[in-house]
Scaffold this motif. Sequence first.
Motif, mmCIF file in Angstrom:
data_model
loop_
_atom_site.group_PDB
_atom_site.id
_atom_site.type_symbol
_atom_site.label_atom_id
_atom_site.label_comp_id
_atom_site.label_asym_id
_atom_site.label_seq_id
_atom_site.Cartn_x
_atom_site.Cartn_y
_atom_site.Cartn_z
ATOM 1 N N MET A 19 60.470 32.397 35.729
ATOM 2 C CA MET A 19 60.666 33.819 35.711
ATOM 3 C C MET A 19 61.274 34.412 37.132
ATOM 4 S SD MET A 19 56.618 34.701 34.989
ATOM 5 C CE MET A 19 56.777 36.357 35.045
ATOM 6 N N ASP A 20 62.014 35.407 36.940
ATOM 7 C CA ASP A 20 62.430 35.891 38.353
ATOM 8 C C ASP A 20 61.357 36.560 39.121
ATOM 9 O OD1 ASP A 20 65.066 35.166 37.758
ATOM 10 O OD2 ASP A 20 65.364 36.914 36.666
ATOM 11 N N GLU A 21 60.250 37.187 38.326
ATOM 12 C CA GLU A 21 59.188 37.873 39.262
ATOM 13 C C GLU A 21 58.313 36.925 39.820
ATOM 14 O OE1 GLU A 21 60.211 38.609 36.079
ATOM 15 O OE2 GLU A 21 61.050 40.803 36.042
ATOM 16 N N GLY A 22 57.728 37.277 40.745
ATOM 17 C CA GLY A 22 56.639 36.340 41.372
ATOM 18 C C GLY A 22 55.343 36.687 40.970
ATOM 19 N N VAL A 23 54.620 35.487 40.442
ATOM 20 C CA VAL A 23 53.330 35.577 40.056
ATOM 21 C C VAL A 23 52.332 34.713 41.313
ATOM 22 C CG1 VAL A 23 51.887 34.934 38.040
ATOM 23 C CG2 VAL A 23 54.042 35.646 37.772
ATOM 24 N N VAL A 24 51.264 35.299 41.433
ATOM 25 C CA VAL A 24 50.344 34.936 42.755
ATOM 26 C C VAL A 24 48.901 35.384 41.877
ATOM 27 C CG1 VAL A 24 49.673 34.674 44.872
ATOM 28 C CG2 VAL A 24 51.883 35.586 44.260
ATOM 29 N N LEU A 25 48.041 34.136 42.033
ATOM 30 C CA LEU A 25 46.720 34.248 41.732
ATOM 31 C C LEU A 25 45.791 33.906 42.674
ATOM 32 C CD1 LEU A 25 44.546 34.979 39.309
ATOM 33 C CD2 LEU A 25 44.935 32.518 38.695
ATOM 34 N N TRP A 26 44.904 34.700 43.277
ATOM 35 C CA TRP A 26 43.630 34.474 44.317
ATOM 36 C C TRP A 26 42.333 34.370 43.530
ATOM 37 C CZ3 TRP A 26 47.669 37.948 44.979
ATOM 38 C CH2 TRP A 26 48.515 38.051 46.007
ATOM 39 N N ASP A 27 41.473 33.335 44.155
ATOM 40 C CA ASP A 27 40.256 33.404 43.947
ATOM 41 C C ASP A 27 39.432 34.593 44.889
ATOM 42 O OD1 ASP A 27 39.984 32.521 46.432
ATOM 43 O OD2 ASP A 27 39.498 30.579 45.883
ATOM 44 N N LEU A 28 38.188 34.586 44.808
ATOM 45 C CA LEU A 28 37.296 35.791 45.354
ATOM 46 C C LEU A 28 37.292 35.564 46.498
ATOM 47 C CD1 LEU A 28 34.189 35.790 42.977
ATOM 48 C CD2 LEU A 28 36.034 37.703 43.325
#
Length: 713
Positions: free
Chosen positions: A412-421
Amino acid sequence: MSENRSRARPVNGVRSAVLAATAVILTGIAWGLGWLPPMERATGDLLLRISTRGLDADPTVVAILIDDLAVERYGPLPWPRDRYANLVAVAAAAGARGFAIDVLLSEPTSPESDIALARALRKTPAVLAAAFDHQGRWLLPMDIFGGSGAAAHAYGEVGPDGVVRTVAATKQGNGLSLPALSLAAARLLRPELAIEPGSILRPEFRPAPQHIPALGTVDVLDKNFDPRDLDGRLVFVGVSATGAGDQFVVPTGPRHQPVPGVLSHASAAASILQNRLLRVPGWGWSLAAALLLSFGVQLTRDHRGEFDLGVFVVLVAGMVLIAMLAVRYSLLLLPTISMLTVVVLSALLRETVESRAARRESGRLLEAVLEHVGGSTSPVPRTAAGRLDALRQVQRRVLEDDARRQALLEGMDEGVVLWDLNGEVVLANPAAGRLWNGPLDIGQISPKQETSSPLVVERSSRQIAVTLTDLGQGHLAILRDITAERTLEQKRREMQRLVSHELKTPLASIAGFGENLERYELDGEEQRRVASLIRGEAQRLQEMVTVFLDLERLGGGHWDGATETVDLGRLVASRLDVLEAAATSYEVGIARSLADGCWVRAVPALLDRVVDNLVGNAIKYTEAGDVIEIDLTRTGDSIRLSVRDRGPGIPKDGMTRLFERFYRVPGVKGTGAGLGLALVREVVDWHGGCIKIDSEIGAGSTFTVTLPAMREV
C-alpha cells in the motif's frame, strides 16, 4: 476491568485456601498410613549427623571397656567381683567422680569378692544397671551393692527400624520404677537434674558413642594410662567384647552398625549433662506450620502467575537449611519430610487444577478457532497428539493469512497504523514509517475533538492527511501523503490569481489605451505617449509571466541553464555598478564590502536576479539620504551575501509569509507582483543554499543568502 479483578481476588483466595488445606489433609493421611514416619526418622538422623558435626568436644564422661583383650587375659565373663573392685578402686584413685556399672550384679558370687566390690562402690557414688528377666521381673543389684536404691534400667527405646533414638526417663515393673542408666549417672554429677516419670528423653548422642574417650580394662588394671583421663570424670564400665549382646544402633553412631551399650549410655549421659536433649514440635505446632507453608506456596503461585522451578528449589532449600539450623542451635527436630511433602503436594495440586482448567479452556478456544479459520464443526481432539495436529493446522492457516495481510499492507502507498489502548503501536506498515518519518505517537496525531474530515499534519515539509478511527480496543489511522495535491492546488490558485488579478491590470491598461487609439484622433505626440504606455504595460506583463514561469521551472527542478564556476564577488560588483544609477535616482547610497575568492558553482543569470531583487528592494524601501550595506564574506565552506537596508522593517506576522508568491507586506509603499522574493528563495534553494531575514520595525531589514563555496580556482 478493575471490578473483574476485585471479583477474581476472593475467588483465587478461596481456591488457594482449599488447595492448601487439601495438601495438609493428604499429608496427614500419608502419615496415618505409615508412609512418612520411616522417611521422617531417616531424615531426622541425617539432619542430626550433618547439623551437629563439629560439636564433639572433650566430655565429662569416659568409658572403661571390658574388651576382647581383657577377656583373653582374665578369662570369659562373668568375672569375679573382686576384679571389678580393683577396676573401681584404680579409677577412683585416679579421681573419678562417679561410676555407672553397665554389668548386672544381681547374683551372688564368693562372699569375699562381693564384699570387696561393695567396699569399692561405697567410696565413690555409683549407679548399677538393672534389667528385666524373661518373666518381666527386675534383675536388681544385690542389696550389698545398694539394691534398688542404686539401680537404673539399661534400656533404650528401639524404633521400628532398630535404631535407638529415645530413652525412657523411667521404666515401671513389679511396682518398681527405675530411672534410665544415663540419666541416673548424669545426676551423680548434677543432682539438680529432675526425673520426670513417664517422660521420654531424646539425647543428641553427642559426642557420638564412637567418640567417647575409652580405656581398656587391661590398661586400667595395669595402671597403664594417664590419671588425668579419669580425673573428675563420670566413668561408665561395660562390656564391648565380641559376642556381647548389649549393643545399640544410635543416630550418630557408625551407620547401621551397633555400638556397645555402655558407649551408647555414656553418649546419652554426655548429652544430658550438656543439656543437649532434642525436642520435637507438637501436633498443633506442626499443623499450623504445615498450613502456613501450604498456603504460602499458593500465594507465591498467585503472585508469580506460573510454576517457577527456581523459586520452588529455593523454598525447599530454605526449609532444609532452617531444619539444620534448628537442630544445631535450638535442638529442635522439625518434621522436615512432612513439611516438604506438604509443599510438594500444594504445588502439585495447584498445577493439576490449573492444567485441568487450562485444558478445558484451551479446548473451547481451539474449537472456536478451528471453526473460525477453517469452518470445521468436528469436535476438538481429546488426545494431546490430536490437539497438537489441530494447532498445527491453525498455525498454518494463520501464517498464510498473516502473509497475505502483510503483503497487502507492504504494497500500500497509504500508511496504516494500529495502536492499543495504552498508545503502543501494534501494527504499522512500511509506508507509515516513510510518511511519518519518525516515531509514531498517537498523541501527536489524535485530534482534540472528533471531526469527520481527516486531520492534516505537517511532517518533514510534507502534508500528511490522517484519518483516525476509534476501534474501542485501540485506534486505527490511515496516513496519506497529500503534499502533491496541496502543491497542485496551491499552483492552481496562484495561476488563477495570476490570470484573474495580476495579469488583469496590465491587460486592462493595454485595452484602454488601444480603445483611445481607436476612438480618438490623437496628434503625433499623444500617439507616441500612448504607444509608450502600451509598450511599458506589455513589458511589465511579459516580465511577470517570465518570472512566474521561472518560478515554476525552479520549483519543479527543471531549470535548463548550465552551471559554471562563478566569482561571486565580481558578479555582485558588476550588478551593483548597474544598480547604482537607480540608487542615485532615489538619493540612496550603496556601501559595498566584497571579499575575494568567493567562488561558487552556479548559473550566473539566476544569481544576477538574486542580487537585482535584493538590492532593488533595498533601494525601493530605503529613505533618501540613507545607505545600503552590501557584504560578501567567506567562512569555511560557505559564502554569505548580506543586503542591509534602513527601511521601515517587516512585521513579525509578515516575515513568515514573505517568500510566498504574490505576497506583499500590508501598509508598505511600492508596487510589484510579489514574485521577486519568491524567485530569490527558489534560486537559492536550487543552488543548495538558504536565505535568512533579520528585521526590526523602524530599523530596517537584513537579507542573508548562504551558498556552498568552491575551492579557489
